[in-house]
Enzyme design. Structure first.
Site, PDB file in Angstrom:
ATOM      1  N   GLN A  14     -36.139 -13.708   1.003  1.00 44.97           N
ATOM      2  CA  GLN A  14     -35.803 -12.297   0.821  1.00 44.97           C
ATOM      3  C   GLN A  14     -36.824 -11.379   1.491  1.00 44.97           C
ATOM      4  OE1 GLN A  14     -34.791 -13.503  -3.669  1.00 44.97           O
ATOM      5  NE2 GLN A  14     -34.860 -11.305  -3.424  1.00 44.97           N
ATOM      6  N   PHE A  21     -31.844 -14.146  -5.939  1.00 43.38           N
ATOM      7  CA  PHE A  21     -32.072 -13.610  -7.286  1.00 43.38           C
ATOM      8  C   PHE A  21     -33.538 -13.271  -7.555  1.00 43.38           C
ATOM      9  CE2 PHE A  21     -28.653 -16.909  -7.729  1.00 43.38           C
ATOM     10  CZ  PHE A  21     -27.591 -16.026  -7.660  1.00 43.38           C
ATOM     11  N   ARG A  79     -42.644  -3.028 -15.086  1.00 41.56           N
ATOM     12  CA  ARG A  79     -41.229  -2.687 -15.227  1.00 41.56           C
ATOM     13  C   ARG A  79     -40.732  -2.998 -16.643  1.00 41.56           C
ATOM     14  NH1 ARG A  79     -36.718  -1.269 -11.851  1.00 41.56           N
ATOM     15  NH2 ARG A  79     -38.092  -1.184 -10.034  1.00 41.56           N
ATOM     16  N   PHE A 120     -36.427  -8.043 -12.808  1.00 41.43           N
ATOM     17  CA  PHE A 120     -37.848  -7.895 -12.526  1.00 41.43           C
ATOM     18  C   PHE A 120     -38.632  -7.397 -13.734  1.00 41.43           C
ATOM     19  CE2 PHE A 120     -41.498  -6.242 -10.011  1.00 41.43           C
ATOM     20  CZ  PHE A 120     -41.661  -7.279  -9.125  1.00 41.43           C
ATOM     21  N   THR A 123     -41.513  -0.284  -7.779  1.00 38.57           N
ATOM     22  CA  THR A 123     -42.600   0.403  -8.476  1.00 38.57           C
ATOM     23  C   THR A 123     -43.881   0.393  -7.648  1.00 38.57           C
ATOM     24  OG1 THR A 123     -43.011  -1.638  -9.713  1.00 38.57           O
ATOM     25  CG2 THR A 123     -41.668   0.049 -10.778  1.00 38.57           C
ATOM     26  N   GLU A 172     -29.163  -5.300  -9.685  1.00 39.24           N
ATOM     27  CA  GLU A 172     -29.783  -5.786 -10.924  1.00 39.24           C
ATOM     28  C   GLU A 172     -29.186  -5.225 -12.213  1.00 39.24           C
ATOM     29  OE1 GLU A 172     -34.390  -6.462 -10.110  1.00 39.24           O
ATOM     30  OE2 GLU A 172     -33.640  -4.651  -9.141  1.00 39.24           O
TER      31      GLU A 172
END
Length: 783
Positions: free
Chosen positions: A213, A244, A326, A360, A457, A728
């Site tokens: 990814q 994922f 998160r 996440f 973030t 997500e």
């Protein structure tokens, strides 16, 4: 100077496949026909070798000796490498140091790579790797979150977010409850395991085909391990067989090991992890230990909250700092917490380093407040939905505990709409009647919301690039920094480009993501793939459009506002030109038909020292209503029906979005019900394949699954065509199934007791919850 032709073409036809249309996935026919090529399907280059690694058998130990003579002597083995053979950086930590490519004097989890082998076949490499003789001196191992908390072992400093005076609010609240929760981890179980194919180039560099990814990170780390400048390494990703989050950082070590072996041997190297090796070597979703102390009034309105979230990070930081952040950001989920403290711990354990997984950390943070909301409802004898609606963010109660103001209030209307369409109130009455008369089978119903922040973030990751070429026949080639893992990013970006020029989608080709076309890309993660790369592609298109409009206006002798792209044509005043003819004319008049594009997300900021800021550009919202039935004699259960209403803004592709919602919900349901990671007390993972680790199958899905997109809800922020992310957020809709199971078990006590039901809620766990409810009831009757 060539003039534009004055002829008017045949009547126009609307452009097909533009944004907003339900176009099929660009690789759909390749997937179903088996023609889609993944890493292990690529043509084998001459002289190809195959890689494997030798694993640590200890969770925490000093290596006293390592005899690899039998490994090197095994027939077919060409090379064996250890940490001493790395010419450049040994530590490949993606953000913070702590991840050696191959272990040196110490090992810190069972499965940590000690050495790597290159051989003439995949089986030969794996068999040879098992012949190493390693002598260890075992050291104390910390395996669980609770052990790490007791010893104050952390991979990164703990953080705090606080608003108001939670201690005073808790002390003065009419009611107060405390609780704890253990949320299990989750294996990514992508269909294509970690894989790469690395080829040495003629200039001493490396070309890396990777299932990643984050191809730019693969490029950078391979270069650092080999001691090369980054421009000597190219990484390419055409598609992944699922990611994922598991291929955000943890594809890089696989590529680095293959590149090291290719460097030593001068030959191409393939490295593909077998399923068991993949599960042992690579990180999972973090399991969490959460606690809450919550104060509320007679209506169920929350007055104060003190919440702790603690994630099992494993032996190194990886992405855990941002993941626990998160979890802290989402410890409120959909609910206004006026006086609140949220503390997050990043616990160091001698287990594999856990990593990104869809959501996440957000899902684990949401779980603690959802349990607390239900406990409040049971304590007061109220319907949990009423307590959820009472505490939901709304105008006047719209600032999060970390200081971000929610500017678009979707949830109150969305939840009310779903409750009506799913007939929640009627079904709640019917289920209560059923449970009163059914001695063994108990049904449960729950409607749970999701508010999920969209942006990385880590602020610097909120950027993307794209490259758009228009060829002289009017066909368009697009390359961007996002990667395709089945989620439909390529088709969505292609639709953005088709919309920009108002041409048919079949004129657009999106090619494999490559670091030598679009550099310094961010990972395809954080649900931001379409937001970032769609806007970057649109930026490139706008630059080309500006040139084309200026050319058309000049040569057509009309003002620029009379030049329009529409219906596969270009309108220039009262004349029309077919798109291909217009592009040919622009080329002959030396108009540049290529451009790069760039996008950086605006407005976002966060100060970790004060625990305040605006970490997200906007929030994606949704809700699910699920019904289950539980056999109280065995703990077995079935999901009967789920209704979902999801806000995706102005959808780029409704068919793709609905597919993502369905898949995300089922994956979330699996995390909270069937998928159980089991570790031995010595740190060994015991669930290493489908025989012991159970992802949800077709038979586990609700036979009645109804998914709707919220109508007329464009994003207030200037995202690509005012769409909203959909990657997500749907995963957390699975919380409704867990809540429904808890509701069914609670019916044994007349909905007066909140049973302990730590996810995953396997039949064994459900049966324990049944026993706890029966024991509570017996105590009440005895009293």
């Amino acid at each position: 100077m060539r003039k534009l032709p004055l002829n008017t073409p045949t009547p126009a036809r609307s452009a097909r496949g533009v944004a907003g249309s339900a176009s099929y996935h660009d690789s759909a026919w390749k997937h179903v026909s088996g023609q889609a090529r993944y890493i292990d399907d690529l043509p084998r280059p001459e002289g190809l070798l195959y890689a494997a690694v030798g694993h640590s058998a200890q969770a925490h130990a000093r290596i006293l000796s390592m005899d690899l003579s039998a490994v090197a002597a095994y027939p077919g083995v060409v090379a064996v490498v250890t940490a001493a053979d790395v010419p450049g950086h040994l530590d490949i930590g993606p953000v913070f140091p702590g991840d050696p490519l191959l272990a040196g004097e110490h090992v810190e989890y069972v499965g940590q790579p000690l050495f790597a082998v290159a051989a003439t076949s995949h089986d030969t490499a794996r068999k040879a790797a098992r012949l190493a003789k390693v002598e260890y001196q075992p050291l104390e191992a910390v395996i669980t979150v609770e052990q790490a908390l007791a010893r104050q072992r952390f991979v990164r400093p703990s953080q705090r977010q606080q608003r108001g005076d939670p201690d005073r609010a808790l002390a003065e609240a009419p009611h107060r409850l405390r609780g704890e929760q253990r949320v299990g981890g989750q294996e990514h179980f992508y269909l294509e395991s970690q894989a790469c194919l690395v080829e040495p180039t003629e200039d001493g560099g490396m070309f890396v085909h990777t299932s990643s990814q984050h191809p730019s990170e693969v490029q950078k780390l391979v270069a650092e391990v080999l001691g090369l400048p980054i421009h000597e390494v190219q990484a390419e990703v055409r598609r992944m067989g699922g990611g994922f989050g598991g291929k955000e950082t943890q594809a890089a070590p696989v590529a680095c090991i293959a590149a090291l072996l290719a460097h030593v041997t001068g030959r191409p190297v393939s490295y593909r992890l077998a399923r068991a090796d993949d599960m042992i070597q690579t990180g999972k979703r973090h399991d969490f230990y959460n606690t809450y102390d919550i104060g509320f009034d007679d209506d169920g309105r929350i007055h104060g909250a003190d919440i702790m979230v603690a994630g099992r990070c494993g032996y190194s930081p990886d992405l855990s700092d941002a993941i626990v952040d998160r979890a802290m950001f989402h410890a409120d989920n959909a609910y206004f917490l006026d006086n609140a403290r949220v503390v997050g711990h990043r616990c160091k354990t001698h287990t594999v380093s856990n990593t990104a997984f869809r959501g996440f950390g957000g899902p684990q943070g949401m779980m603690v407040i959802e349990q607390a909301i239900e406990d409040i409802a049971r304590h007061l004898g109220k319907d949990p939905l009423d307590v959820r609606l009472l505490n939901c963010y709304r105008p006047g109660r719209d600032t999060t505990h970390y200081g971000q103001v929610i500017e678009q209030h979707v949830l109150p209307t969305l939840m009310a709409s779903l409750a009506e369409s799913a007939e929640y109130r009627r079904r709640r009455r019917e289920i209560a009647d059923f449970n009163r008369t059914s001695p063994v089978l108990k049904r449960g119903l729950a409607l749970t919301p999701v508010k999920f922040g969209i942006s990385f973030t880590a602020k610097h990751l909120n950027q993307a690039g794209a490259l758009v070429h228009i060829y002289t026949d009017g066909s368009i080639h697009v390359n961007h920094g996002g990667t395709e893992m089945g989620q439909g990013l390529y088709i969505k970006v292609a639709q953005v480009v088709a919309t920009a020029f108002q041409v048919d989608l079949d004129r657009i080709k999106v090619s494999a993501t490559r670091t030598d076309k679009v550099p310094n890309t961010s990972p395809t993660a954080a649900s931001s793939g379409s937001d970032l790369n769609g806007m970057a592609a649109l930026d490139a298109c706008e630059k080309i459009r500006k040139r084309l409009i200026a050319f058309a206006a000049d040569h057509g002798s009309v003002p620029e506002d009379q030049v329009q792209f529409h219906d596969n044509q270009v309108r220039i005043g009262d004349r029309r030109m077919p798109w291909p003819e217009f592009i040919q004319a622009a080329y002959l008049n030396r108009v540049s038909l290529s451009s790069s594009g760039f996008y950086a997300t605006p407005k976002i900021h966060y100060d970790a020292t004060t625990g305040t800021g605006r970490p997200f550009l906007y929030y994606a919202n949704g809700a699910a209503c699920s019904e289950v039935v539980v056999d109280t004699l065995t703990g077995e259960y079935r999901a009967l029906r789920t209704d979902i209403l999801q806000d995706v803004g102005r959808s780029l592709n409704p068919a793709i979005d609905i597919g993502q919602i369905e898949g995300g919900f089922v994956q979330g349901m699996g995390w909270l019900t069937t998928e159980e990671l089991v570790y031995h007390e010595d740190g060994r993972l015991l669930t290493t394949g489908p025989a012991t680790y159970k992802i949800p199958a077709v038979s586990d899905c609700p036979p009645d699954l109804r998914v709707q997109l919220l109508a007329d809800s464009p994003n207030h922020e200037a995202t690509v065509f005012h769409s909203k992310a959909v990657g997500e957020p749907p995963l957390m809709l699975g919380i409704s199934v867990w809540s429904a199971l808890r509701d069914a078990v609670s019916s044994l006590t007349g909905y007066r007791f909140s049973p302990p039901l730590d996810p995953p809620a396997t039949p064994e766990t459900v049966l324990n919850a049944v026993a706890a409810s029966q024991q509570w009831l017996a105590r009440q009757e005895g009293a």
